[in-house]
Scaffold this motif. Structure first.
Motif, PDB file in Angstrom:
ATOM      1  N   HIS A  36       1.266   1.756   3.100  1.00  0.00           N
ATOM      2  CA  HIS A  36       2.250   2.610   1.956  1.00  0.00           C
ATOM      3  C   HIS A  36       3.648   2.329   2.438  1.00  0.00           C
ATOM      4  CE1 HIS A  36      -0.836   5.738   0.775  1.00  0.00           C
ATOM      5  NE2 HIS A  36      -0.860   4.655   0.070  1.00  0.00           N
ATOM      6  N   ARG A  37       4.021   2.528   3.789  1.00  0.00           N
ATOM      7  CA  ARG A  37       5.539   2.667   3.903  1.00  0.00           C
ATOM      8  C   ARG A  37       6.120   1.022   4.181  1.00  0.00           C
ATOM      9  NH1 ARG A  37       7.453   7.610   6.317  1.00  0.00           N
ATOM     10  NH2 ARG A  37       6.216   9.053   5.979  1.00  0.00           N
ATOM     11  N   ASP A  73       5.970  -2.192  -1.019  1.00  0.00           N
ATOM     12  CA  ASP A  73       6.161  -1.492  -2.330  1.00  0.00           C
ATOM     13  C   ASP A  73       4.891  -1.681  -3.446  1.00  0.00           C
ATOM     14  OD1 ASP A  73       8.496  -0.930  -1.348  1.00  0.00           O
ATOM     15  OD2 ASP A  73       9.664  -2.601  -2.370  1.00  0.00           O
ATOM     16  N   SER A  87       2.780   1.384  -2.447  1.00  0.00           N
ATOM     17  CA  SER A  87       3.176   2.437  -1.725  1.00  0.00           C
ATOM     18  C   SER A  87       2.804   3.563  -2.439  1.00  0.00           C
ATOM     19  CB  SER A  87       4.820   2.361  -1.705  1.00  0.00           C
ATOM     20  OG  SER A  87       5.243   2.294  -3.174  1.00  0.00           O
ATOM     21  N   ASN A  88       2.461   3.975  -3.686  1.00  0.00           N
ATOM     22  CA  ASN A  88       1.993   5.342  -4.326  1.00  0.00           C
ATOM     23  C   ASN A  88       0.629   5.279  -4.649  1.00  0.00           C
ATOM     24  OD1 ASN A  88       2.071   3.103  -6.298  1.00  0.00           O
ATOM     25  ND2 ASN A  88       3.054   4.688  -7.886  1.00  0.00           N
TER      26      ASN A  88
END
Length: 153
Positions: free
Chosen positions: A77-78, A81, A84-85
């Motif tokens: 996730h980090r 991009d 990431s959500n």
């Protein structure tokens, strides 16, 4: 049974780590987990408490598996991009237990995405206990729906 010094589980959390609020009730009950995110460096960790140990006084394999199952997708996730959500449910998780993590040890892990396709994420990581490699992990994760805006992490 191995016994750690009385203050082993109250040793300070390494500098730069902050409590992680993620994972829902299960990980909130079994944590706490901590995160360090500085630029491209992303690490997760926790201190081995008595409730995390097996009868030998070392980290229980189930707790290590839980940590790895948080470490890998949250690192992705980090670091990407692209997802990431997105919720990343686990399809496959492979763990090699390399060494014990004794009571009081600081367990810390880093993970990297290897490949992200339209529907899957492939990633791997390494976990240490007080700096000694203790687990190697790789996993495959489904790219799920967007994480609800009211969810944590």
């Amino acid at each position: 049974m191995t016994h750690a010094p009385e203050n082993a589980t109250t040793a300070p959390i390494p500098e730069g780590f902050a409590p992680l609020v993620a994972g829902g009730p299960y990980i909130q009950h079994n944590g706490p987990l901590y995160v360090l995110h500085q630029g491209k460096v992303v690490k997760f960790g926790f201190r081995v408490e008595p409730r995390h140990t097996n009868p030998m006084g070392n980290l229980h394999g189930g707790m290590m598996a839980t940590f790895c199952d948080m470490l890998v997708p949250l690192s992705v996730h980090r670091k990407s991009d692209q997802v990431s959500n997105r919720f990343l449910p686990t399809i496959s998780l492979q763990i090699d237990y390399l060494a014990p993590a004794p009571l009081g040890a600081w367990v810390e892990g880093e993970a990297e995405p290897l490949r992200i396709t339209r529907s899957l994420v492939f990633a791997q990581g390494l976990v240490t206990a007080d700096g000694v490699p203790c687990a190697r992990v790789s996993g495959v994760f489904k790219i799920g729906p967007e994480v609800p805006s009211n969810a944590v992490e």
